[in-house]
Write a protein that holds these residues in place. Structure first.
Motif, mmCIF file in Angstrom:
data_model
loop_
_atom_site.group_PDB
_atom_site.id
_atom_site.type_symbol
_atom_site.label_atom_id
_atom_site.label_comp_id
_atom_site.label_asym_id
_atom_site.label_seq_id
_atom_site.Cartn_x
_atom_site.Cartn_y
_atom_site.Cartn_z
ATOM 1 N N SER A 1 -1.013 -0.519 52.585
ATOM 2 C CA SER A 1 0.071 -0.183 51.670
ATOM 3 C C SER A 1 1.039 0.736 52.421
ATOM 4 O O SER A 1 0.708 1.241 53.512
ATOM 5 C CB SER A 1 -0.481 0.535 50.446
ATOM 6 N N PRO A 2 2.244 0.994 51.884
ATOM 7 C CA PRO A 2 3.148 1.932 52.559
ATOM 8 C C PRO A 2 2.495 3.302 52.800
ATOM 9 O O PRO A 2 2.661 3.891 53.879
ATOM 10 C CB PRO A 2 4.331 2.033 51.598
ATOM 11 N N LYS A 3 1.756 3.786 51.810
ATOM 12 C CA LYS A 3 1.105 5.089 51.958
ATOM 13 C C LYS A 3 0.089 5.059 53.097
ATOM 14 O O LYS A 3 0.013 5.998 53.914
ATOM 15 C CB LYS A 3 0.426 5.491 50.651
ATOM 16 N N ASP B 1 13.450 -5.781 46.181
ATOM 17 C CA ASP B 1 12.442 -5.129 45.347
ATOM 18 C C ASP B 1 11.083 -5.096 46.047
ATOM 19 O O ASP B 1 10.357 -4.098 45.965
ATOM 20 C CB ASP B 1 12.311 -5.861 44.006
ATOM 21 N N GLN C 1 11.430 -2.428 48.973
ATOM 22 C CA GLN C 1 11.894 -1.078 48.687
ATOM 23 C C GLN C 1 10.848 0.000 48.982
ATOM 24 O O GLN C 1 11.165 1.030 49.592
ATOM 25 C CB GLN C 1 12.366 -0.971 47.237
ATOM 26 N N PRO C 2 9.565 -0.194 48.595
ATOM 27 C CA PRO C 2 8.574 0.846 48.928
ATOM 28 C C PRO C 2 8.451 1.088 50.434
ATOM 29 O O PRO C 2 8.170 2.220 50.856
ATOM 30 C CB PRO C 2 7.272 0.273 48.350
ATOM 31 N N TRP C 3 8.656 0.048 51.226
ATOM 32 C CA TRP C 3 8.574 0.213 52.680
ATOM 33 C C TRP C 3 9.819 0.907 53.219
ATOM 34 O O TRP C 3 9.720 1.758 54.111
ATOM 35 C CB TRP C 3 8.379 -1.143 53.349
ATOM 36 N N ASP D 1 11.472 3.050 51.606
ATOM 37 C CA ASP D 1 11.365 4.442 51.159
ATOM 38 C C ASP D 1 10.596 5.294 52.155
ATOM 39 O O ASP D 1 10.838 6.510 52.259
ATOM 40 C CB ASP D 1 10.677 4.507 49.785
#
Length: 233
Positions: free
Chosen positions: A156-158, A208, A211-213, A215
Motif C-alpha cells: 500500500s502507499p503507507k 482517483d 491519488q493516494p500514491w 499524496d
C-alpha cells in the motif's frame, strides 16, 4: 544525387526537400565525389545505411508477431532507437499520424523484454505529453501506464513509505540494502515519476486510483532515489 523509391512526379518542392536532406547529411553541391544516394521511403529521405536499419526493424517486428525474438538487449534497444529516429523525423515534418505509427513500433520492440520496458514506457510518456490521452490508442492510452504500475504491486502507499524509510535508515547505518525491497522501491519510484509527468492527461477514474500514491510521492522521492542510486553502484 540519385533517388530511390521516389514519387512519379518530381515537383520542385520534392527536389528542394531532397537537396536539403542531402546537404543535412554532408553532401556539398560543388563536390565531385560522384553520386550521393538517398532512399525515399514513406515520407522521409534516408541514407542507404539508414534504410537498411529500417528494413531490419520491420523484418524483426514481422518475425516477432509469432513469438518473442531471442536477441540481446543492446540489439533490441538499437531497433527501438531506429523507430524513435523515424518518429522524430515525422514530427519535424508535422506528420502526427506517421510519428505515432513509428512510436508504436518502438514500443512493441521494447516491451517484449523486461530490461527494455522502461524506455518503451518513457516513449509513451513523451507522446502522451505531446498529444494527450486517447482511449484504446496503442501509444496514447494512459491506462497502459496506470495498469503497469499496479501489476504485482505488493504494498500500500503507507507500506511503500515505510519500506523507503527503512532503506534510508539502513543506508545511514552502513547496513547492506535488502535487494528484493530495493527492486520493488525502484519500480514504484520510476513508475510514479513517469505518471507524475502525465498527471494533467489522466482521466478522472485513473486519477482517483493514483491519488493516494501521488499524496505520498514527496515522502517517497528522497529515500527511494537514494536507494535506487545505491542499487546502481
Amino acid at each position: 544525387m540519385l533517388g530511390m523509391n521516389v514519387p512519379e512526379v518530381m515537383t520542385p518542392a520534392f527536389v528542394a526537400r531532397a537537396l536539403g536532406a542531402a546537404e543535412a547529411r554532408g553532401w556539398c553541391p560543388d563536390s565531385r565525389d560522384g553520386d550521393f544516394v538517398l532512399v525515399f521511403t514513406g515520407s522521409h529521405f534516408q541514407l542507404p545505411v539508414e534504410f537498411q536499419e529500417l528494413e531490419a526493424l520491420m523484418v524483426f517486428l514481422k518475425r516477432e508477431e509469432g513469438a518473442p525474438q531471442c536477441i540481446d538487449v543492446i540489439h533490441r534497444l538499437d531497433l527501438m532507437n531506429i523507430a524513435w529516429r523515424q518518429a522524430k523525423a515525422a514530427l519535424e515534418d508535422g506528420n502526427q499520424v506517421l510519428a505515432l505509427w513509428w512510436a508504436e513500433k518502438g514500443i512493441r520492440v521494447a516491451e517484449k523484454d523486461p530490461v527494455c520496458m522502461g524506455p518503451g514506457m518513457n516513449m509513451r510518456v513523451w507522446f502522451i505529453r505531446e498529444y494527450g490521452h486517447q482511449d484504446d490508442h496503442p501509444v496514447l492510452d494512459t491506462r497502459v501506464l496506470v495498469n503497469r504500475f499496479f501489476e504485482d504491486l505488493p504494498w500500500s502507499p503507507k507500506e511503500a513509505v515505510q519500506a523507503a524509510q527503512s532503506a534510508k535508515e539502513r543506508q545511514e547505518q552502513n547496513l547492506p540494502p535488502v535487494q528484493e525491497s530495493n527492486v520493488v522501491q525502484r519500480h514504484i519510484w520510476m513508475a510514479l515519476r513517469r505518471l507524475k509527468r502525465i498527471k494533467g492527461h489522466l482521466p478522472s477514474n485513473e486519477w482517483d486510483k493514483l491519488q493516494p500514491w501521488f499524496d505520498v510521492y514527496r515522502d517517497l522521492s528522497a529515500p527511494l532515489s537514494a536507494s535506487c542510486s545505491s542499487g546502481r553502484q
